[in-house]
Write an enzyme that holds these catalytic residues in place. Structure first.
Site, PDB file in Angstrom:
ATOM      1  N   PRO A 128     -17.425  14.355 -10.213  1.00 41.71           N
ATOM      2  CA  PRO A 128     -17.314  13.103 -10.977  1.00 41.71           C
ATOM      3  C   PRO A 128     -16.252  13.130 -12.075  1.00 41.71           C
ATOM      4  O   PRO A 128     -15.449  12.202 -12.206  1.00 41.71           O
ATOM      5  CB  PRO A 128     -18.725  12.943 -11.561  1.00 41.71           C
ATOM      6  CG  PRO A 128     -19.614  13.605 -10.558  1.00 41.71           C
ATOM      7  CD  PRO A 128     -18.842  14.781 -10.044  1.00 41.71           C
ATOM      8  N   ASN A 129     -16.211  14.208 -12.863  1.00 42.98           N
ATOM      9  CA  ASN A 129     -15.277  14.265 -13.990  1.00 42.98           C
ATOM     10  C   ASN A 129     -13.823  14.192 -13.514  1.00 42.98           C
ATOM     11  O   ASN A 129     -12.990  13.514 -14.126  1.00 42.98           O
ATOM     12  CB  ASN A 129     -15.524  15.563 -14.768  1.00 42.98           C
ATOM     13  CG  ASN A 129     -14.661  15.638 -15.997  1.00 42.98           C
ATOM     14  OD1 ASN A 129     -14.746  14.780 -16.870  1.00 42.98           O
ATOM     15  ND2 ASN A 129     -13.822  16.650 -16.065  1.00 42.98           N
TER      16      ASN A 129
ATOM     17  N   THR B  44     -12.868   5.564   9.858  1.00 41.05           N
ATOM     18  CA  THR B  44     -12.947   4.946  11.189  1.00 41.05           C
ATOM     19  C   THR B  44     -12.556   5.929  12.295  1.00 41.05           C
ATOM     20  O   THR B  44     -12.795   5.665  13.461  1.00 41.05           O
ATOM     21  CB  THR B  44     -12.056   3.698  11.275  1.00 41.05           C
ATOM     22  OG1 THR B  44     -10.738   4.067  10.889  1.00 41.05           O
ATOM     23  CG2 THR B  44     -12.555   2.595  10.365  1.00 41.05           C
TER      24      THR B  44
ATOM     25  N   LYS C 271       0.842  -1.197   0.000  1.00 44.03           N
ATOM     26  CA  LYS C 271       0.000   0.000   0.000  1.00 44.03           C
ATOM     27  C   LYS C 271       0.877   1.246   0.000  1.00 44.03           C
ATOM     28  O   LYS C 271       1.713   1.432   0.880  1.00 44.03           O
ATOM     29  CB  LYS C 271      -0.922   0.030   1.218  1.00 44.03           C
ATOM     30  CG  LYS C 271      -1.864   1.244   1.204  1.00 44.03           C
ATOM     31  CD  LYS C 271      -2.920   1.157   2.291  1.00 44.03           C
ATOM     32  CE  LYS C 271      -2.458   1.639   3.645  1.00 44.03           C
ATOM     33  NZ  LYS C 271      -2.260   3.106   3.730  1.00 44.03           N
TER      34      LYS C 271
ATOM     35  N   ARG D  46      -3.710  -6.568  14.282  1.00 42.03           N
ATOM     36  CA  ARG D  46      -2.596  -6.778  15.194  1.00 42.03           C
ATOM     37  C   ARG D  46      -2.524  -8.249  15.603  1.00 42.03           C
ATOM     38  O   ARG D  46      -3.421  -8.731  16.309  1.00 42.03           O
ATOM     39  CB  ARG D  46      -2.752  -5.921  16.466  1.00 42.03           C
ATOM     40  CG  ARG D  46      -2.529  -4.431  16.244  1.00 42.03           C
ATOM     41  CD  ARG D  46      -1.081  -4.137  15.891  1.00 42.03           C
ATOM     42  NE  ARG D  46      -0.850  -2.728  15.626  1.00 42.03           N
ATOM     43  CZ  ARG D  46      -0.954  -2.154  14.414  1.00 42.03           C
ATOM     44  NH1 ARG D  46      -1.297  -2.871  13.369  1.00 42.03           N
ATOM     45  NH2 ARG D  46      -0.699  -0.875  14.264  1.00 42.03           N
TER      46      ARG D  46
ATOM     47  N   ARG E 146       2.953  -1.667  10.714  1.00 43.09           N
ATOM     48  CA  ARG E 146       3.975  -1.794  11.765  1.00 43.09           C
ATOM     49  C   ARG E 146       4.235  -3.203  12.294  1.00 43.09           C
ATOM     50  O   ARG E 146       5.393  -3.527  12.562  1.00 43.09           O
ATOM     51  CB  ARG E 146       3.660  -0.807  12.904  1.00 43.09           C
ATOM     52  CG  ARG E 146       3.954   0.626  12.503  1.00 43.09           C
ATOM     53  CD  ARG E 146       3.281   1.630  13.383  1.00 43.09           C
ATOM     54  NE  ARG E 146       1.830   1.626  13.165  1.00 43.09           N
ATOM     55  CZ  ARG E 146       0.975   2.405  13.808  1.00 43.09           C
ATOM     56  NH1 ARG E 146       1.412   3.252  14.718  1.00 43.09           N
ATOM     57  NH2 ARG E 146      -0.321   2.347  13.549  1.00 43.09           N
TER      58      ARG E 146
ATOM     59  N   ASP F  54      -3.428   4.350  -2.088  1.00 42.02           N
ATOM     60  CA  ASP F  54      -4.407   4.786  -1.084  1.00 42.02           C
ATOM     61  C   ASP F  54      -4.413   6.313  -1.009  1.00 42.02           C
ATOM     62  O   ASP F  54      -3.772   6.905  -0.147  1.00 42.02           O
ATOM     63  CB  ASP F  54      -3.999   4.156   0.269  1.00 42.02           C
ATOM     64  CG  ASP F  54      -4.898   4.562   1.423  1.00 42.02           C
ATOM     65  OD1 ASP F  54      -6.010   5.075   1.180  1.00 42.02           O
ATOM     66  OD2 ASP F  54      -4.476   4.358   2.583  1.00 42.02           O
ATOM     67  N   LEU F  55      -5.135   6.934  -1.971  1.00 45.58           N
ATOM     68  CA  LEU F  55      -5.195   8.406  -2.000  1.00 45.58           C
ATOM     69  C   LEU F  55      -6.614   8.919  -1.743  1.00 45.58           C
ATOM     70  O   LEU F  55      -6.828  10.119  -1.668  1.00 45.58           O
ATOM     71  CB  LEU F  55      -4.679   8.935  -3.341  1.00 45.58           C
ATOM     72  CG  LEU F  55      -3.189   8.688  -3.632  1.00 45.58           C
ATOM     73  CD1 LEU F  55      -2.827   9.199  -5.028  1.00 45.58           C
ATOM     74  CD2 LEU F  55      -2.299   9.353  -2.597  1.00 45.58           C
ATOM     75  N   LYS F  56      -7.566   8.023  -1.637  1.00 41.46           N
ATOM     76  CA  LYS F  56      -8.959   8.384  -1.266  1.00 41.46           C
ATOM     77  C   LYS F  56      -9.484   9.589  -2.045  1.00 41.46           C
ATOM     78  O   LYS F  56      -9.766  10.642  -1.475  1.00 41.46           O
ATOM     79  CB  LYS F  56      -9.065   8.644   0.232  1.00 41.46           C
ATOM     80  CG  LYS F  56      -8.642   7.469   1.092  1.00 41.46           C
ATOM     81  CD  LYS F  56      -8.848   7.757   2.574  1.00 41.46           C
ATOM     82  CE  LYS F  56      -8.383   6.622   3.439  1.00 41.46           C
ATOM     83  NZ  LYS F  56      -6.918   6.453   3.497  1.00 41.46           N
TER      84      LYS F  56
ATOM     85  N   HIS G   3     -11.813  12.235  -3.775  1.00 51.38           N
ATOM     86  CA  HIS G   3     -13.133  12.790  -3.434  1.00 51.38           C
ATOM     87  C   HIS G   3     -13.234  14.146  -4.129  1.00 51.38           C
ATOM     88  O   HIS G   3     -12.653  15.128  -3.663  1.00 51.38           O
ATOM     89  CB  HIS G   3     -13.252  12.933  -1.912  1.00 51.38           C
ATOM     90  CG  HIS G   3     -14.613  13.334  -1.439  1.00 51.38           C
ATOM     91  ND1 HIS G   3     -14.912  13.497  -0.115  1.00 51.38           N
ATOM     92  CD2 HIS G   3     -15.748  13.608  -2.111  1.00 51.38           C
ATOM     93  CE1 HIS G   3     -16.197  13.854   0.009  1.00 51.38           C
ATOM     94  NE2 HIS G   3     -16.709  13.929  -1.198  1.00 51.38           N
ATOM     95  N   ASP G   4     -13.945  14.187  -5.247  1.00 54.34           N
ATOM     96  CA  ASP G   4     -14.039  15.437  -6.001  1.00 54.34           C
ATOM     97  C   ASP G   4     -15.255  15.312  -6.918  1.00 54.34           C
ATOM     98  O   ASP G   4     -16.028  14.355  -6.795  1.00 54.34           O
ATOM     99  CB  ASP G   4     -12.734  15.649  -6.800  1.00 54.34           C
ATOM    100  CG  ASP G   4     -12.432  17.132  -7.019  1.00 54.34           C
ATOM    101  OD1 ASP G   4     -13.362  17.869  -7.430  1.00 54.34           O
ATOM    102  OD2 ASP G   4     -11.281  17.554  -6.807  1.00 54.34           O
TER     103      ASP G   4
HETATM  104  O1  C5P Z   1       0.957   0.147  11.002  1.00 56.63           O
HETATM  105  P1  C5P Z   1      -0.496  -0.242  10.858  1.00 56.63           P
HETATM  106  O2  C5P Z   1      -0.692  -1.724  10.673  1.00 56.63           O
HETATM  107  O3  C5P Z   1      -1.356   0.351  11.928  1.00 56.63           O
HETATM  108  O4  C5P Z   1      -0.900   0.437   9.468  1.00 56.63           O
HETATM  109  C1  C5P Z   1      -2.214   0.437   9.022  1.00 56.63           C
HETATM  110  C2  C5P Z   1      -2.327   1.190   7.722  1.00 56.63           C
HETATM  111  O5  C5P Z   1      -3.693   1.259   7.373  1.00 56.63           O
HETATM  112  C3  C5P Z   1      -1.823   2.636   7.763  1.00 56.63           C
HETATM  113  O6  C5P Z   1      -1.282   2.933   6.471  1.00 56.63           O
HETATM  114  C4  C5P Z   1      -3.059   3.442   8.035  1.00 56.63           C
HETATM  115  O7  C5P Z   1      -2.998   4.726   7.490  1.00 56.63           O
HETATM  116  C5  C5P Z   1      -4.118   2.617   7.303  1.00 56.63           C
HETATM  117  N1  C5P Z   1      -5.462   2.787   7.831  1.00 56.63           N
HETATM  118  C6  C5P Z   1      -5.798   2.538   9.150  1.00 56.63           C
HETATM  119  N2  C5P Z   1      -7.072   2.718   9.590  1.00 56.63           N
HETATM  120  C7  C5P Z   1      -8.007   3.137   8.756  1.00 56.63           C
HETATM  121  C8  C5P Z   1      -7.705   3.385   7.429  1.00 56.63           C
HETATM  122  C9  C5P Z   1      -6.408   3.193   6.997  1.00 56.63           C
HETATM  123  O8  C5P Z   1      -4.956   2.136   9.930  1.00 56.63           O
HETATM  124  N3  C5P Z   1      -9.231   3.259   9.190  1.00 56.63           N
END
Ligand code: C5P
Length: 241
Positions: free
Chosen positions: A70-71, A127, A36, A190, A220, A63-65, A67-68
């Site tokens: 449509p065109n 989130t 990613k 995790r 991480r 992962d740039l999300k 949001h603008d």
């Molecule tokens: O290091 P870690 O496992 O927490 O990384 C999670 C990745 O997912 C990061 O790049 C973080 O920006 C992304 N992310 C997140 N929670 C979200 C959306 C994206 O942790 N709700």
């Protein structure tokens, strides 16, 4: 055919330099399914980072999300297709027309370039947004976050979007309303042996799989591990168990 456990892991390249990112890709390409590239690395290294990772045998989730209007988002989708990324994402909050336009543009561009279209994922309610913020600041009232997440996931699906990025706790509700073909990607993973860090509501890789996730974004726990290859192997073992 069921996906291999390794393919499900998307390694978040949250690092401060292109060199560091590419070192990780070289080391990890055989151990994970994709990488990613988020705002940090993309803005630092430029779009060429996608090609560099592809050349090293890795697939890329950009992962740039977007949001603008449509065109504009449709045009960005064509650029993503030209970059040959594996996945990219947009905000469902951009609305049905935006979602449809980007889905259409990506298909057209992929056909023109004779390549597989990237998967488009929608982000529903971030989130980081609480119920109270959704009501008081976004002025979405009378619905729970979960209901908005489910409704926007459905809208994305009806608009031709391939899947969503969501929190592990939203997987079940999205699976229930969007079915088994809709792609679900989840961060907040995790393994039991890793530190939670700033993530609050985490699940283990196994739990995310059992809830119905297709892919997991993991940063991480792998990149900060003493031996990242071994960390990925432990996660794969857990997923296969
Ligand atoms: O290091 P870690 O496992 O927490 O990384 C999670 C990745 O997912 C990061 O790049 C973080 O920006 C992304 N992310 C997140 N929670 C979200 C959306 C994206 O942790 N709700």
């Amino acid at each position: 055919m069921a996906m291999k456990a390794k393919e499900r892991i998307i390694l978040a390249l949250d690092v401060n330099s292109k060199d560091e990112a590419l070192e990780l890709v070289k080391k990890m390409a055989g151990s994970v399914g994709a990488f990613k590239v988020g705002m940090q690395l993309y803005n630092l290294a430029g779009p060429g980072i996608v090609r560099c990772i592809n050349d090293l045998g890795g697939r890329v989730f950009v992962d740039l999300k977007f949001h603008d209007i449509p065109n504009t988002v449709a045009s960005a989708g064509r650029v993503m297709t030209g970059l040959d990324c594996f996945m990219f994402n947009v905000h469902a909050a951009g609305g049905r027309v935006m979602l449809k336009e980007v889905a259409r543009a990506v298909k057209e561009e992929a056909l023109r370039l004779r390549r597989a279209p990237p998967k488009i994922l929608a982000v529903t309610v971030l989130t980081s947004i609480s119920q109270k913020e959704m009501e008081d600041e976004m002025l979405i009232k009378g619905r729970t976050v979960e209901q908005v997440v489910a409704a926007w996931a459905k809208m994305a699906q009806q608009s031709g979007i391939d899947g969503v990025v969501c929190s592990p706790r939203e997987i079940a509700v999205i699976r229930a309303c969007c079915g088994s073909d809709f792609i679900i990607v989840t961060p907040g993973i995790r393994p039991q042996w890793s530190e939670e860090g700033d993530q609050k509501r985490v699940t283990t890789p196994r739990q995310a799989l059992d809830y119905g996730a297709d892919y997991m974004v993991i940063g991480r726990p792998i990149i900060k591990a003493g031996d990242p290859v071994e960390a990925a192997r432990l996660i794969i073992d857990e997923l296969e168990a």
